[in-house]
Design a protein around this motif. Structure first.
Motif, PDB file in Angstrom:
ATOM      1  N   ALA A   1      40.877  38.955  41.575  1.00  0.00           N
ATOM      2  CA  ALA A   1      40.049  40.163  41.457  1.00  0.00           C
ATOM      3  C   ALA A   1      38.909  39.949  40.479  1.00  0.00           C
ATOM      4  CB  ALA A   1      40.922  41.338  41.022  1.00  0.00           C
ATOM      5  N   LEU A   2      39.181  39.299  39.356  1.00  0.00           N
ATOM      6  CA  LEU A   2      38.127  39.019  38.377  1.00  0.00           C
ATOM      7  C   LEU A   2      37.084  38.066  38.955  1.00  0.00           C
ATOM      8  CD1 LEU A   2      40.384  38.710  35.237  1.00  0.00           C
ATOM      9  CD2 LEU A   2      38.439  40.287  35.447  1.00  0.00           C
ATOM     10  N   ALA A   3      37.520  37.156  39.817  1.00  0.00           N
ATOM     11  CA  ALA A   3      36.571  36.243  40.451  1.00  0.00           C
ATOM     12  C   ALA A   3      35.616  37.002  41.368  1.00  0.00           C
ATOM     13  CB  ALA A   3      37.317  35.164  41.234  1.00  0.00           C
ATOM     14  N   TRP A   4      36.150  37.962  42.141  1.00  0.00           N
ATOM     15  CA  TRP A   4      35.279  38.783  42.993  1.00  0.00           C
ATOM     16  C   TRP A   4      34.300  39.587  42.140  1.00  0.00           C
ATOM     17  CZ3 TRP A   4      34.984  38.973  48.311  1.00  0.00           C
ATOM     18  CH2 TRP A   4      35.981  38.302  49.010  1.00  0.00           C
ATOM     19  N   LEU A   5      34.789  40.179  41.058  1.00  0.00           N
ATOM     20  CA  LEU A   5      33.922  40.972  40.186  1.00  0.00           C
ATOM     21  C   LEU A   5      32.868  40.089  39.536  1.00  0.00           C
ATOM     22  CD1 LEU A   5      33.154  43.574  38.743  1.00  0.00           C
ATOM     23  CD2 LEU A   5      34.941  43.078  37.042  1.00  0.00           C
ATOM     24  N   GLU A   6      33.275  38.930  39.036  1.00  0.00           N
ATOM     25  CA  GLU A   6      32.319  38.015  38.415  1.00  0.00           C
ATOM     26  C   GLU A   6      31.227  37.616  39.387  1.00  0.00           C
ATOM     27  OE1 GLU A   6      30.321  34.495  38.228  1.00  0.00           O
ATOM     28  OE2 GLU A   6      32.160  34.541  39.419  1.00  0.00           O
ATOM     29  N   ASP A   7      31.605  37.399  40.634  1.00  0.00           N
ATOM     30  CA  ASP A   7      30.643  36.960  41.640  1.00  0.00           C
ATOM     31  C   ASP A   7      29.525  37.978  41.836  1.00  0.00           C
ATOM     32  OD1 ASP A   7      29.874  35.096  43.840  1.00  0.00           O
ATOM     33  OD2 ASP A   7      30.311  36.826  45.082  1.00  0.00           O
ATOM     34  N   VAL A   8      29.886  39.235  41.971  1.00  0.00           N
ATOM     35  CA  VAL A   8      28.857  40.245  42.198  1.00  0.00           C
ATOM     36  C   VAL A   8      28.083  40.528  40.916  1.00  0.00           C
ATOM     37  CG1 VAL A   8      30.251  42.328  41.777  1.00  0.00           C
ATOM     38  CG2 VAL A   8      28.387  42.417  43.429  1.00  0.00           C
ATOM     39  N   GLN A   9      28.714  40.447  39.761  1.00  0.00           N
ATOM     40  CA  GLN A   9      27.984  40.590  38.495  1.00  0.00           C
ATOM     41  C   GLN A   9      26.931  39.491  38.369  1.00  0.00           C
ATOM     42  OE1 GLN A   9      31.404  40.481  35.919  1.00  0.00           O
ATOM     43  NE2 GLN A   9      31.399  42.689  35.579  1.00  0.00           N
ATOM     44  N   GLU A  10      27.309  38.295  38.745  1.00  0.00           N
ATOM     45  CA  GLU A  10      26.374  37.172  38.712  1.00  0.00           C
ATOM     46  C   GLU A  10      25.196  37.425  39.640  1.00  0.00           C
ATOM     47  OE1 GLU A  10      26.493  32.673  40.393  1.00  0.00           O
ATOM     48  OE2 GLU A  10      28.256  33.325  39.266  1.00  0.00           O
TER      49      GLU A  10
END
Length: 383
Positions: free
Chosen positions: A144-153
């Motif tokens: 889940a954090l990876a998905w969130l990090e991706d869109v934040q990036e």
């Protein structure tokens, strides 16, 4: 009905799968009406909606998939008000939220995607707080954090992205320490270190190099233990890409060439075995980087060959519109081929979505703005 539909979907028989999933959903609605007090029967309606929505997405009916998922999420929100301590129910709700985030991300609705992924992370944080010994919640939180990090990036929120990436790394490290023989957790930890390397190139180059080297050391073991594991192969290829970027930044195009050759050898093998969208993007990204390295070496023909091959991978033969996730790569390939006017409409789509590139766009003198962000390298939503 569900499993017959699932088997049909796995066999590639989408028409039969859709028909059976719709029959399953109809049966679930009838079952739930027979006993409104049996919660397991009520949940079958949500599961049926998800099965139908998944088929809508698979068949390109994004709006239908989104409607079904939103309807399903409303059911979960209502149930959670009645059962706030039900961690499994909250996890299932988070899975629907992740689907909705992915659908928004695929359409370039980055702000909407970020809100959904934030909700999924909060759901799992609640579960971890309620059941700190349950490793499943930690494992799912890394994803889940990876998905969130991706869109934040993608939105240019790099400080937030670094926080999300560091949180994912900490959880992945705890899981790996718990069971160092778990090869999946080893590869996931490597993917986390790779992402931290990519996010720190600009502001902490020494840390970036260290993180990439840690990733490679973990992957050397993971690949030796399971040389046919597609996830391990893809993370390993992406780590070679990152080491190639770093070699270029240190003025070592020979090392960069070696790293990208290793990446392409892996990706060609994966592509021949499984030509999915993730591999398509990874393969095109490595070819783009190979072209940039050739340009640095003033090998115009080699650069043109690599960039043209990347372009062929990115331009669809049948899709009416190029998927949003390909646009960054496509812009870079066209710009490096000297076809900036063709890249302009795709760049406009990215700009309109609020997209901010991790690396600057190429120009006539740029040698380092040669590759886009790597795709999210952790697990995906439960499909």
């Amino acid at each position: 009905e569900y499993w017959v539909g699932f088997a049909a979907m796995q066999a590639g028989n989408n028409a039969s799968a859709e028909a059976m999933f719709r029959k399953y959903y109809a049966s679930a609605v009838k079952l739930a009406a027979m006993n409104p007090h049996d919660f397991d029967w009520q949940k079958e309606v949500a599961y049926g909606l998800q099965a139908v929505s998944v088929m809508d997405k698979k068949l390109g009916r994004t709006a239908g998939a989104e409607r079904g998922m939103q309807q399903q999420l409303a059911m979960y929100h209502a149930w959670l008000k009645q059962r706030p301590k039900d961690t499994e129910l909250r996890f299932e709700a988070g899975n629907v939220v992740s689907w909705l985030g992915s659908l928004a991300l695929e359409q370039g609705r980055l702000d909407v995607a970020e809100r959904y992924f934030e909700e999924q992370v909060r759901d799992l944080q609640q579960n971890m707080a309620a059941e700190p010994a349950n490793v499943t919640w930690k494992d799912k939180s890394v994803d889940a954090l990876a998905w969130l990090e991706d869109v934040q990036e993608q939105r240019g929120e790099l400080e937030q992205a670094r926080v999300s990436a560091a949180s994912a790394t900490a959880l992945a490290a705890a899981l790996y320490a718990r069971d160092p023989e778990n090869n999946d957790w080893r590869a996931t930890l490597a993917a986390c270190h790779l992402k931290e390397s990519e996010l720190t190139v600009a502001n902490q180059p020494d840390k970036s190099t260290h993180e990439a080297e840690v990733s490679m050391s973990l992957l050397a073991v993971a690949h030796a233990k399971d040389p046919k594991n597609l996830f391990v192969m893809r993370v390993l290829a992406n780590t070679h890409d990152q080491l190639a970027r770093l070699a270029l930044s240190h003025g070592n195009p020979a090392r960069a060439s070696q790293e990208i050759a290793s990446s392409l050898a892996l990706l060609e093998s994966v592509w021949n075995d499984r030509s999915d969208e993730d591999t398509r993007l990874d393969y095109a990204r490595a070819l783009l980087l190979q072209g940039a390295i050739a340009q640095r070496k003033l090998r115009a023909r080699d650069a043109g060959d690599a960039l043209t091959k990347a372009l062929e991978l990115l331009v669809p033969t049948s899709q009416p519109e190029i998927p949003f996730d390909r646009l960054d790569l496509l812009v870079r390939v066209l710009q490096r081929l000297g076809r900036a006017s063709e890249a302009a409409p795709y760049l406009q789509r990215l700009t309109a979505a609020g997209y901010v590139p991790l690396y600057p766009w190429p120009d006539a003198t740029s040698a380092l703005a040669d590759t886009s962000r790597s795709r999210r390298m952790h697990g995906s939503n439960a499909r």
